[in-house]
Design an enzyme around this catalytic site. Structure first.
Site, PDB file in Angstrom:
ATOM      1  N   LYS A 135       2.674   4.561   1.119  1.00  0.00           N
ATOM      2  CA  LYS A 135       3.105   5.078   2.411  1.00  0.00           C
ATOM      3  C   LYS A 135       2.704   6.553   2.430  1.00  0.00           C
ATOM      4  CE  LYS A 135       6.976   5.026   5.610  1.00  0.00           C
ATOM      5  NZ  LYS A 135       7.053   6.430   5.994  1.00  0.00           N
ATOM      6  N   CYS A 171      14.926  35.424 -34.171  1.00  0.00           N
ATOM      7  CA  CYS A 171      15.027  36.335 -35.311  1.00  0.00           C
ATOM      8  C   CYS A 171      14.058  35.992 -36.438  1.00  0.00           C
ATOM      9  CB  CYS A 171      16.446  36.350 -35.845  1.00  0.00           C
ATOM     10  SG  CYS A 171      16.913  34.776 -36.583  1.00  0.00           S
ATOM     11  N   ASP A 175       2.149  10.371   3.473  1.00  0.00           N
ATOM     12  CA  ASP A 175       3.099  11.320   4.037  1.00  0.00           C
ATOM     13  C   ASP A 175       2.355  12.369   4.858  1.00  0.00           C
ATOM     14  OD1 ASP A 175       5.572  12.268   4.514  1.00  0.00           O
ATOM     15  OD2 ASP A 175       5.769  13.360   2.629  1.00  0.00           O
ATOM     16  N   CYS A 215      21.339  37.066 -35.678  1.00  0.00           N
ATOM     17  CA  CYS A 215      20.269  36.647 -34.764  1.00  0.00           C
ATOM     18  C   CYS A 215      20.565  37.162 -33.348  1.00  0.00           C
ATOM     19  CB  CYS A 215      20.182  35.128 -34.765  1.00  0.00           C
ATOM     20  SG  CYS A 215      19.126  34.470 -33.473  1.00  0.00           S
ATOM     21  N   TYR A 240      -5.191   2.486   8.171  1.00  0.00           N
ATOM     22  CA  TYR A 240      -4.552   1.336   7.511  1.00  0.00           C
ATOM     23  C   TYR A 240      -4.123   0.227   8.453  1.00  0.00           C
ATOM     24  CZ  TYR A 240      -0.572   4.128   8.972  1.00  0.00           C
ATOM     25  OH  TYR A 240       0.302   4.877   9.706  1.00  0.00           O
ATOM     26  N   LYS A 281      11.557   2.605  -0.681  1.00  0.00           N
ATOM     27  CA  LYS A 281      11.792   3.942  -1.231  1.00  0.00           C
ATOM     28  C   LYS A 281      12.835   3.851  -2.328  1.00  0.00           C
ATOM     29  CE  LYS A 281      10.799   6.085   3.158  1.00  0.00           C
ATOM     30  NZ  LYS A 281      11.220   6.945   4.241  1.00  0.00           N
ATOM     31  N   GLU A 313       0.829  -1.197   0.000  1.00  0.00           N
ATOM     32  CA  GLU A 313       0.000   0.000   0.000  1.00  0.00           C
ATOM     33  C   GLU A 313       0.865   1.248   0.000  1.00  0.00           C
ATOM     34  OE1 GLU A 313      -1.297   0.006   4.655  1.00  0.00           O
ATOM     35  OE2 GLU A 313      -2.207  -1.491   3.356  1.00  0.00           O
ATOM     36  N   CYS A 324      20.036  27.992 -36.422  1.00  0.00           N
ATOM     37  CA  CYS A 324      19.671  29.289 -36.968  1.00  0.00           C
ATOM     38  C   CYS A 324      20.955  29.804 -37.601  1.00  0.00           C
ATOM     39  CB  CYS A 324      19.223  30.238 -35.855  1.00  0.00           C
ATOM     40  SG  CYS A 324      19.091  31.936 -36.435  1.00  0.00           S
ATOM     41  N   CYS A 332      13.311  30.598 -36.409  1.00  0.00           N
ATOM     42  CA  CYS A 332      14.063  30.895 -35.186  1.00  0.00           C
ATOM     43  C   CYS A 332      13.187  31.707 -34.226  1.00  0.00           C
ATOM     44  CB  CYS A 332      15.320  31.677 -35.533  1.00  0.00           C
ATOM     45  SG  CYS A 332      16.180  32.270 -34.070  1.00  0.00           S
TER      46      CYS A 332
HETATM   47  S1  IVH Z   1       2.424   0.322   8.503  1.00  0.00           S
HETATM   48  C1  IVH Z   1       4.450  -1.328  12.401  1.00  0.00           C
HETATM   49  N1  IVH Z   1       1.404   1.507   6.472  1.00  0.00           N
HETATM   50  O1  IVH Z   1       5.052   5.611   8.137  1.00  0.00           O
HETATM   51  C2  IVH Z   1       4.203  -0.962  11.004  1.00  0.00           C
HETATM   52  N2  IVH Z   1       2.698   2.800   7.973  1.00  0.00           N
HETATM   53  O2  IVH Z   1       8.020   5.316   8.645  1.00  0.00           O
HETATM   54  C3  IVH Z   1       3.164   0.036  10.938  1.00  0.00           C
HETATM   55  N3  IVH Z   1       2.857   5.162   7.366  1.00  0.00           N
HETATM   56  O3  IVH Z   1       4.735   6.711  11.169  1.00  0.00           O
HETATM   57  C4  IVH Z   1       3.284   0.951   9.834  1.00  0.00           C
HETATM   58  N4  IVH Z   1       1.637   5.040   5.548  1.00  0.00           N
HETATM   59  O4  IVH Z   1       2.536   5.631  10.464  1.00  0.00           O
HETATM   60  C5  IVH Z   1       2.161   1.649   7.556  1.00  0.00           C
HETATM   61  N5  IVH Z   1       0.396   2.427   4.607  1.00  0.00           N
HETATM   62  C6  IVH Z   1       1.140   2.575   5.704  1.00  0.00           C
HETATM   63  C7  IVH Z   1       1.694   3.806   6.082  1.00  0.00           C
HETATM   64  C8  IVH Z   1       2.464   3.883   7.231  1.00  0.00           C
HETATM   65  C9  IVH Z   1       2.340   5.839   6.323  1.00  0.00           C
HETATM   66  C10 IVH Z   1       3.703   5.774   8.423  1.00  0.00           C
HETATM   67  C11 IVH Z   1       3.594   5.148   9.771  1.00  0.00           C
HETATM   68  C12 IVH Z   1       4.883   5.535  10.448  1.00  0.00           C
HETATM   69  C13 IVH Z   1       5.796   5.806   9.315  1.00  0.00           C
HETATM   70  C14 IVH Z   1       6.974   4.850   9.386  1.00  0.00           C
END
Ligand code: IVH
Length: 697
Positions: free
Chosen positions: A128, A435, A130, A455, A246, A338, A126, A450, A432
Site C-alpha cells: 500500500k 575509566c 503512501d 570511575c 495499480y 496494517k 501488493e 566496572c 570500561c
Molecule cells: S486498491 C477500491 N492498492 O490507499 C480499492 N489502493 O486507503 C482501490 N493505495 O487512496 C484501492 N496503494 O489509492 C489500492 N496497492 C494499492 C494501493 C492503494 C495505495 C491507496 C488508495 C487509497 C488509499 C486507501
C-alpha cells in the site's frame, strides 16, 4: 540543420518525421531509465537527444505537442485548479488490523461467494503506497487528463504537474515496453496510481530547503501531495516525484479485456506504466502463505526505498469482484492490512555501552530513527551481552524494535534474512568506556561490571541518583551538574557534594549569585533528610525507598546499621538474605564506611528525624514499646494486630533484638520465637493484645 520553412515542402515533412522520431526515442529511453531502471544509453547521449528535440520545437512552435517528452520540465502556470468529475468513482479501502481481522475478511468472502466460485478464489497482495492518489486518463494512446482523487467523485485537474512526473508515459504504449510493441492503445484508458517520493529524496530536499531557510515538509507523503498541487509546474518538475500504477478503472475498445487484476497489471506494464514488482498472487488454498507474506510487510518496508502504509489484499478475478460489490465507499473485494504499530523494524547503526550507578555496564542500541506509534525512536535497550549473543544481533542488522507505553524501547530480534554479509558481530569491550579499567563479569551473572569505585561515569550516575527526588532531593542538582562537577574534579566521592568549591563554581558561565545561593540552600537542606533517605541515596543494590524504610525501622541511625550482622538483617520482614547480604557487603568495604563517616562529619544527619507522634502519644499504653509479630494469630490478621499496636502508641518491627519489648506470637511461630526466648523477650498471645491496655505499664 536549416529547416525553417513552414510550407509543405519535403523539408517540413522531413522535420515532422524527425521530431516524431526524436519524441519516440526519448519516450523509449525515459521508460528504460525511469520505469525499468535499465537504461540503454548514457545520460550524455540522452541529453543530446533531448536538447535536439527542444531546439527543433523552439524553432517550430506550430509543431509543439502537450505530450512531447519536453513538457517534463514543466512551465505551465495556473492560477487555480479546475474541478473534474471522475468517470468512475474513486473508492477507498477498509482496514484490517492484524491477522484475525484479515481472517474475518476472508470468511466473509467465502460466505458471500457462491460455492462454485470458491475453487477459483485467488488474491493479489501488493504494497500500500503512501503518497497521493491520482487518476490518469489516456485517449487513443495520449495522456489527456490527470486528476487528484478529491472526494472520490470530483477531483482537481493537475495535468500539467503530472506531465512532469518522469515515470508517467505521455504516449502509450511506450515503444517496445514489455515487448508488446504492436499492441494497439485502447480507445480510452483510465488508471489509478499513487504519486510518491522516496525517503532519501525527501530527506535531501528537506535538508536543502532548511539550508536555504525555506519551507520543509513533515513527511514524504505531504511532500508528494504538496508538490503535485503547486500552481507552477516548473517547480513541480524539480521535485523528485515518482509514480506507481495499480488499477485499471476503464479500458475501452479492447478485443480481449483482462479478466483478472493480475492480468491488468500486465496490461499496465505493457503500456509502459510503472508497476511495482513486489506484488504476489496466492490461491485461496495458499492462504497461510498469504498471511506470512502480509506479515512480512514491515521487513519489506525496510528493503524498499519508499515508505509503505501497509499491504493491500485484493480478490484477483474481476468477475468475482462484481459478485462481491461494495459496502458504502469500500469494495468488499479489497482490504488494507496494517499492524498495530507497536513494533517496527529499523537499522541497528551501532551498539554503545553505558556504565550505570552500580557499575553495571549495559549495551544499548543506536538506531536509525523510526516512527513507532507516533513517536520517533532512535535508542533501545539490548539488556546485556548474553542477550545479544543468544539472538545473534549484529551491528548493521535490520532489527525489530518494540515500544510499549513509556518504557524504554527494546530490540526484539534481528531480521536475519535481510542480511547482506556486511553485518558485524559485537563483543562487550574488555575495558570500561569511562575509566578504561578492566571490566569484570561475576560467574553467575549476566551483567558485566566496572568495579572501579573512582570511575567517572559511575560517579555521575551515583550522583544523579543521590540528589534525585526519592533520595536526598537536592533541587537544582541534576545530570548536568553531576557531569560538570565530576569533570571539573570538584566531586570525587558523594560526600563532596557537601564541600563544593563555590567560589570556583561562581566563575562558571550561567552560575550567578542567585543560582549559587539556591543550590547552596538546597544542599544544606538535604543534610537533615534523615537515615532512611540517606540509605536510599547510597544506592546499595536492592535497597530502594521501601527496603530502606523497613531496614531503618529497626535501627536508630545509619551508624548502627553499618554494624548490623547478616542474621539480624535477614530477619527483618520484607528484607531476606539477598538484600541483607548486599547491605552487609556494602558496609564491609572500607571506602563505603569512610563515605558515611565523611557525610556525618560534613553535617549530614545519620538519624531519622524524631517523629512528633512519639512525643504526643507518650501517654498511650504502648508508647515507646516495640513489638514483633510472628506466626498465625487466632482471629486477627497481621495488619489488624499491627494497627491495634500502633493505635495504642506502639511500634511494630520485623526482627527480634534486644530492643524488642514484646513478641506477639501465634501458631507456627518459628525462629523469631526461639530468638525471643533466648533474649528473654516477653511473649504475648492475641488475647493479651486484645485485653492489652495494661501491658504497656
Ligand atoms: S486498491 C477500491 N492498492 O490507499 C480499492 N489502493 O486507503 C482501490 N493505495 O487512496 C484501492 N496503494 O489509492 C489500492 N496497492 C494499492 C494501493 C492503494 C495505495 C491507496 C488508495 C487509497 C488509499 C486507501
Amino acid at each position: 540543420m536549416t529547416i525553417t520553412s513552414k510550407d509543405d515542402s519535403p523539408a517540413t515533412e522531413l522535420l515532422v518525421k524527425k521530431i516524431a522520431d526524436l519524441r519516440e526515442q526519448i519516450a523509449h529511453h525515459q521508460h528504460r531509465y525511469y520505469v525499468l531502471d535499465d537504461p540503454e544509453i548514457t545520460d550524455t547521449e540522452f541529453d543530446s537527444l533531448f536538447r535536439e528535440l527542444q531546439t527543433l520545437e523552439e524553432w517550430n512552435p506550430e509543431l509543439k505537442d502537450p505530450n512531447s517528452p519536453t513538457v517534463r520540465v514543466g512551465g505551465a502556470v495556473a492560477d487555480r485548479f479546475e474541478k473534474v468529475q471522475h468517470l468512475v468513482p474513486v473508492l477507498s479501502l477498509a482496514n484490517a488490523f492484524g491477522e484475525e481481522d484479515l481472517q474475518r475478511w476472508r470468511d466473509r468472502l467465502l460466505r458471500l461467494l457462491p460455492e462454485e466460485e470458491h475453487a477459483r478464489l485467488a488474491y493479489v497482495v501488493e504494497p500500500k503506497f503512501d503518497g497521493l492518489t491520482v487518476v490518469l486518463q489516456f485517449e487513443d494512446g495520449r495522456f489527456t487528463l490527470g486528476a487528484t482523487r478529491g472526494d472520490g467523485e470530483t477531483g482537481e485537474n493537475i495535468t500539467p504537474n503530472l506531465r512532469t512526473v518522469h515515470q508517467l508515459p505521455l504516449r502509450i504504449p511506450v515503444p517496445n515496453a514489455g515487448g508488446h510493441s504492436k499492441m494497439q492503445p485502447p480507445r480510452r484508458l483510465i488508471v489509478r496510481g499513487e504519486v510518491y517520493v522516496e525517503e532519501n529524496d525527501f530527506q535531501l530536499f528537506n535538508q536543502e530547503q532548511a539550508r536555504k531557510g525555506e519551507r520543509t515538509y513533515a513527511n514524504p507523503r505531504n511532500f508528494a501531495a504538496g508538490s503535485l498541487r503547486l500552481l507552477d509546474s516548473g517547480v513541480t518538475a524539480e521535485r523528485p516525484l515518482k509514480l506507481w500504477t495499480y488499477q485499471i478503472f476503464l479500458e475501452e475498445g479492447l478485443e480481449h479485456p483482462p479478466g483478472s487484476h493480475w492480468d491488468s497489471l500486465e496490461h499496465l506494464r505493457a503500456y509502459g506504466m510503472p508497476v511495482c514488482d513486489e506484488s504476489r498472487r496466492f490461491s485461496d488454498a495458499e492462504w497461510e502463505d498469504l498471511i506470512e507474506f502480509v506479515g512480512s510487510w514491515d521487513e519489506l518496508r525496510i528493503r524498499l526505498p519508499y515508505d509503505l502504509d501497509g499491504m493491500v489484499v485484493k480478490v484477483d478475478l474481476l468477475s468475482q469482484r462484481d459478485l462481491l460489490g461494495f459496502t458504502g465507499k469500500d469494495p468488499r473485494w479489497a482490504v488494507a492490512f496494517k499492524t498495530g504499530g507497536e513494533e517496527a523494524t529499523t537499522r541497528l547503526l551501532d551498539i554503545g555501552v553505558k556504565v550505570g550507578r552500580t557499575g553495571a555496564v549495559t549495551p544499548n542500541a543506536v538506531l536509525e530513527p523510526v516512527q513507532i506509534g507516533g513517536v520517533t525512536v532512535q535508542a533501545a535497550t539490548l539488556h546485556n551481552a548474553d542477550y545479544i549473543e543468544e539472538l545473534d544481533i549484529r551491528i548493521g542488522d535490520i532489527v525489530l524494535v518494540k515500544r510499549a507505553g513509556d518504557v524504554i524501547p527494546k530490540v526484539l530480534r534481528p531480521v536475519k534474512k535481510l542480511r547482506d554479509g556486511s553485518e558485524k558481530p559485537w563483543r562487550m569491550p574488555a575495558e570500561c568506556p569511562s575509566c578504561s579499567q578492566r571490566l569484570e563479569r561475576p560467574p553467575e551473572e549476566a551483567a558485566t561490571y566496572c568495579v572501579n569505585n573512582a570511575c567517572p561515569d559511575q560517579l555521575v550516575r551515583k550522583l544523579e541518583y543521590f540528589v534525585s527526588r526519592g533520595a536526598m532531593d537536592i533541587v537544582g542538582m541534576g545530570s548536568r551538574q553531576a557531569d560538570l562537577f565530576v569533570s571539573k574534579g570538584y566531586i570525587k566521592t558523594l560526600a563532596d557534594i557537601y564541600q563544593l568549591p563555590w567560589e570556583e563554581i561562581e566563575k562558571i558561565d550561567g552560575y550567578g549569585e542567585k543560582r549559587i545561593q539556591n543550590l547552596l540552600h538546597a544542599v544544606d537542606e538535604s543534610k537533615s533528610r534523615g537515615a532512611t533517605r540517606l540509605l536510599t541515596a547510597l544506592g546499595i543494590r536492592f535497597v530502594g525507598n521501601v527496603v530502606a524504610e523497613l531496614v531503618m525501622a529497626e535501627y536508630d541511625t545509619l551508624q548502627e546499621l553499618m554494624d548490623a550482622d547478616l542474621e539480624a538483617l535477614s530477619d527483618i520482614e520484607g528484607v531476606g538474605p539477598k538484600i541483607a547480604e548486599a547491605v552487609v557487603s556494602y558496609f564491609n568495604l572500607e571506602p563505603n564506611r569512610a563515605l558515611v563517616q565523611s557525610l556525618a562529619d560534613l553535617g549530614v544527619s545519620l538519624a531519622n528525624p524524631h517523629q512528633e507522634r512519639e512525643v504526643k502519644e507518650d501517654s498511650l499504653p504502648f508508647s515507646g514499646k516495640t513489638f514483633v509479630i510472628t506466626g498465625t494469630l487466632p482471629t486477627l490478621s497481621r495488619a489488624e494486630a499491627k494497627a491495634r499496636i500502633e493505635a495504642a502508641g506502639g511500634r511494630v518491627t520485623g526482627s527480634v533484638s534486644t530492643k524488642t519489648d514484646f513478641l506477639l506470637a501465634g501458631e507456627k511461630a518459628g525462629s523469631k520465637l526461639n530468638k525471643a526466648q533466648q533474649l528473654d523477650v516477653p511473649i504475648l498471645g492475641e488475647q493479651d493484645l486484645l485485653q492489652g491496655a495494661e501491658l504497656g505499664k
